[in-house]
Design a protein around this motif. Structure first.
Motif, PDB file in Angstrom:
ATOM      1  N   GLU F  41       0.970  -1.371   0.086  1.00 14.18           N
ATOM      2  CA  GLU F  41      -0.037   0.018   0.047  1.00 14.18           C
ATOM      3  C   GLU F  41       0.970   1.137  -0.058  1.00 14.18           C
ATOM      4  N   ILE F  42       0.594   2.138  -0.846  1.00 14.92           N
ATOM      5  CA  ILE F  42       1.101   3.440  -0.940  1.00 14.92           C
ATOM      6  C   ILE F  42       0.858   4.469   0.444  1.00 14.92           C
ATOM      7  N   VAL F  43       1.677   4.897   1.168  1.00 17.51           N
ATOM      8  CA  VAL F  43       1.025   5.603   2.270  1.00 17.51           C
ATOM      9  C   VAL F  43       1.659   7.181   2.184  1.00 17.51           C
ATOM     10  N   GLN F  44       2.614   7.404   1.297  1.00 16.15           N
ATOM     11  CA  GLN F  44       3.143   8.679   1.127  1.00 16.15           C
ATOM     12  C   GLN F  44       3.952   8.776  -0.071  1.00 16.15           C
ATOM     13  N   MET F  45       3.710  10.005  -0.842  1.00 17.87           N
ATOM     14  CA  MET F  45       4.533  10.104  -2.299  1.00 17.87           C
ATOM     15  C   MET F  45       5.125  11.572  -2.013  1.00 17.87           C
ATOM     16  N   ASP F  46       6.261  11.687  -2.363  1.00 18.12           N
ATOM     17  CA  ASP F  46       6.834  13.001  -2.623  1.00 18.12           C
ATOM     18  C   ASP F  46       8.098  13.166  -3.530  1.00 18.12           C
ATOM     19  N   MET F  47       8.362  14.258  -3.706  1.00 14.22           N
ATOM     20  CA  MET F  47       9.768  14.475  -4.704  1.00 14.22           C
ATOM     21  C   MET F  47      10.817  15.356  -4.119  1.00 14.22           C
ATOM     22  N   LYS F  48      12.040  14.737  -4.516  1.00 11.83           N
ATOM     23  CA  LYS F  48      13.186  15.504  -3.978  1.00 11.83           C
ATOM     24  C   LYS F  48      13.629  16.389  -5.018  1.00 11.83           C
ATOM     25  N   VAL F  49      13.905  17.796  -4.729  1.00 10.03           N
ATOM     26  CA  VAL F  49      14.010  18.876  -5.475  1.00 10.03           C
ATOM     27  C   VAL F  49      15.592  19.250  -5.516  1.00 10.03           C
ATOM     28  N   GLU F  50      16.589  19.585  -6.218  1.00  8.17           N
ATOM     29  CA  GLU F  50      17.572  19.932  -6.253  1.00  8.17           C
ATOM     30  C   GLU F  50      18.009  21.045  -7.515  1.00  8.17           C
ATOM     31  N   GLU F  51      18.462  22.162  -6.903  1.00  7.94           N
ATOM     32  CA  GLU F  51      18.674  23.152  -8.066  1.00  7.94           C
ATOM     33  C   GLU F  51      17.459  23.381  -8.793  1.00  7.94           C
ATOM     34  N   ASN F  52      16.279  23.609  -8.191  1.00  9.69           N
ATOM     35  CA  ASN F  52      15.094  23.576  -8.593  1.00  9.69           C
ATOM     36  C   ASN F  52      14.595  22.492  -9.878  1.00  9.69           C
ATOM     37  N   ARG F  53      15.094  21.652  -9.600  1.00  8.26           N
ATOM     38  CA  ARG F  53      14.706  20.476 -10.797  1.00  8.26           C
ATOM     39  C   ARG F  53      14.339  19.364  -9.977  1.00  8.26           C
ATOM     40  N   VAL F  54      13.195  18.538 -10.244  1.00 10.49           N
ATOM     41  CA  VAL F  54      12.776  17.245  -9.583  1.00 10.49           C
ATOM     42  C   VAL F  54      13.888  16.129  -9.982  1.00 10.49           C
ATOM     43  N   VAL F  55      14.618  15.729  -8.812  1.00 11.75           N
ATOM     44  CA  VAL F  55      15.697  14.668  -9.083  1.00 11.75           C
ATOM     45  C   VAL F  55      15.363  13.180  -8.608  1.00 11.75           C
ATOM     46  N   ALA F  56      14.377  13.133  -7.884  1.00 14.75           N
ATOM     47  CA  ALA F  56      13.832  11.829  -7.562  1.00 14.75           C
ATOM     48  C   ALA F  56      12.337  11.696  -7.194  1.00 14.75           C
ATOM     49  N   TYR F  57      11.739  10.702  -7.358  1.00 14.56           N
ATOM     50  CA  TYR F  57      10.259  10.267  -6.936  1.00 14.56           C
ATOM     51  C   TYR F  57      10.525   9.411  -5.750  1.00 14.56           C
ATOM     52  N   ARG F  58       9.716   9.673  -4.732  1.00 12.24           N
ATOM     53  CA  ARG F  58       9.938   8.555  -3.456  1.00 12.24           C
ATOM     54  C   ARG F  58       8.348   8.251  -3.117  1.00 12.24           C
ATOM     55  N   ALA F  59       8.596   7.043  -2.985  1.00 12.12           N
ATOM     56  CA  ALA F  59       7.246   6.507  -2.582  1.00 12.12           C
ATOM     57  C   ALA F  59       7.240   5.722  -1.340  1.00 12.12           C
ATOM     58  N   ARG F  60       6.543   5.912  -0.280  1.00 13.69           N
ATOM     59  CA  ARG F  60       6.665   4.994   0.986  1.00 13.69           C
ATOM     60  C   ARG F  60       5.319   3.866   1.026  1.00 13.69           C
ATOM     61  N   VAL F  61       5.950   2.774   1.118  1.00 14.78           N
ATOM     62  CA  VAL F  61       4.935   1.738   0.959  1.00 14.78           C
ATOM     63  C   VAL F  61       4.787   0.818   2.117  1.00 14.78           C
ATOM     64  N   LYS F  62       3.443   0.365   2.641  1.00 14.52           N
ATOM     65  CA  LYS F  62       3.512  -0.736   3.609  1.00 14.52           C
ATOM     66  C   LYS F  62       3.233  -1.969   3.148  1.00 14.52           C
ATOM     67  N   LEU F  63       4.295  -2.833   3.343  1.00 13.82           N
ATOM     68  CA  LEU F  63       4.162  -4.118   2.569  1.00 13.82           C
ATOM     69  C   LEU F  63       4.073  -5.376   3.408  1.00 13.82           C
ATOM     70  N   SER F  64       2.855  -6.184   3.038  1.00 11.31           N
ATOM     71  CA  SER F  64       2.595  -7.289   3.802  1.00 11.31           C
ATOM     72  C   SER F  64       3.095  -8.597   3.200  1.00 11.31           C
ATOM     73  N   PHE F  65       3.404  -9.526   4.189  1.00 15.34           N
ATOM     74  CA  PHE F  65       4.124 -10.813   3.959  1.00 15.34           C
ATOM     75  C   PHE F  65       3.721 -11.808   4.829  1.00 15.34           C
ATOM     76  N   LYS F  66       3.821 -13.124   4.645  1.00 15.73           N
ATOM     77  CA  LYS F  66       3.667 -14.326   5.606  1.00 15.73           C
ATOM     78  C   LYS F  66       4.695 -14.148   6.715  1.00 15.73           C
ATOM     79  N   PHE F  67       4.067 -14.417   7.934  1.00 19.14           N
ATOM     80  CA  PHE F  67       5.100 -14.218   9.076  1.00 19.14           C
ATOM     81  C   PHE F  67       5.719 -15.538   9.089  1.00 19.14           C
TER      82      PHE F  67
END
Lengths: 70, 70, 70, 70, 70, 70, 70, 70, 70, 70, 70, 70
Positions: F41-67
């Protein structure tokens, strides 16, 4: 029956120094009339500003305590 | 004037069995001192664990009732 | 195209016994007219109180199912 | 230093019977590898539906326990 | 591939003095076993109360760090 | 007992191209050490900006798996 | 009377490629039976993972359209 | 079985005058095709602005009513 | 004093292609008048629909940058 | 490029009469210096009370308008 | 000590006319037993519907006032 | 007309010492160019960590002030 019941009240404490002081003031005031205080959750924090200077820190707390049956 | 006003209090009930029991305990305790209870909304549910076993179910409820003017 | 589309409906089920029963009643009623039900998320839980006793548990559920094109 | 530090893990438990069972299953499984479990908060509840019948209750819990330094 | 992956863990720190101390304790404890800690977001703050006096400030933090592949 | 237990971990993936790539990178990295991944599940999305240009897309995810019990 | 009334339905679209495609698929399917679609808000995004690879992007959308009186 | 099941639909009403009118318009339109409407919760309110003047108040409502089995 | 202060502005970017393009357009436009842009968080995503086809992707972003004292 | 960019500002309007008036006052004041106002979303509503009487309705609004490049 | 402490109570007011009237009724009723009321925040608004007509507007308010030590 | 209009800006302040200092820095910086600051609400708190030590406390604040018509 021995199951515990807790009640929750919501208070706003203020302090010129810090949110810790503000929240503690709320707990101390509540403690004069309520028994068995247990946990105080912070639900909101702000600052009062006058003439462009911070004059008070305010903490809104939810405070739980043992429910006294009448 | 006949417009109804309701008040809302927040309680935490506990039970070794279930959240239904926990919430019902909160309502029953409140019912000893408050009249005309109407709706109890669940706002939080958790479990207390001791020595790695669940020992209590806890339900935090917001309980509305007719406001009695003094 | 074979990509699946799901629709989500919101229902409130009630039961004198438990939120599990309340939610299951909502699913069973929806299942009479909708096909391919998949997941039912709980979005709200409350209790109806009459004469200061809990008379019904209510569960609000969001229920997803395969979308049938007309 | 004696200040306590707690860690929080997030688990999903399932049960064909109830959310209490589902949440307890998650606690019991975690208890095999983690010590000093303390509180399990419910953060989400849903039901799995197959052939239009509820086949499982699922509870997502946040479980806190004493942090073991390595 | 050089794309960075971060992991996030959730901890609760405590202190008799302040939420800053509480949060810093959580970071310091985590730092003994995790490398490249980056940001610690506060997600919840409360106070433990005993005999109607505040005995501990607690801060729940989400702490991100570089993910080490096994 | 055969009831499934899932664990949820929170990761941040990055990509110079898109949030789909960023999230997929997080899943692929997690997949090297965890088995039976199921949903992210996506819980947050943002972009890193350097010298006023987008240099990276970042996605925070919650990932479920068998315990996996130890 | 000429005041506009809009209705909102909630759908989940899927795509092997992107959330844009997933959301567009939901809109296109809805458009076969509903008229005057207007805005589609994203309310949740996740990915389905099988054998540790992302197999589908899913977007949950709230879609508003002009209400047709019967 | 006599347990009540309610369904919830989401509508947006508009009015040049007020949010009360906007919400009432949504209820009245829904009432032409749905029976036993019960409660309408406000979930969002905004205003449409044209040439820098407010031209419409809009209220998004969740409207519950008795579910009619087919 | 050398403590950094950041300001946050909220923008909506649009694109016929993707939310990445929409968000990047917002960043690029802001970058013409603001210096030292740092991070752009996505706070809302939707699609504009005309004649039942998606005509634009829109991303609402919160954009932080170094505060310039006057 | 012709892609539209919107900016969002947050204002609080007040009125002795109603939240509609309060929100409209905020829009009218903003309209003196900003062009192409489009939508004003209500994000918070409260009332100021003096000597136990309501003296003002206050509406906090998020107001979007076309971004003017410098 | 002179630091102010405020308490917050939660009430539901009703009116056949408007949410302003509903909220004002709650404030007026509270004002008969509480002193130094200060701010009333709206936390929920709904409408009661009978025979498919709106019969009451209801506003749930959080009302702060100076805490009176016993 | 004498109805007050307030504007709200969002800032992030930083301090090596505490969130009180961080928030106060944001208020002081804003106070150099804005008049009649009134209230500063805390909307987010985090810590920057370098080489596994907390190097800065950061507070994101929403700051309201009297709106100056141009």
């Amino acid at each position: 029956m021995t199951e515990s019941i807790y009640k929750i009240v919501e208070l706003v404490g203020t302090s010129p120094e810090s949110w810790e002081e503000a929240a503690k003031n709320a707990v101390n005031t509540a403690g004069k009339t309520l028994k068995d205080l247990r946990i105080a959750e912070i639900v909101q924090m702000d600052m009062k500003v006058e003439e462009n200077r911070v004059v008070a820190y305010r903490a809104r707390v939810k405070l739980s305590f043992k429910f006294q049956e009448g």
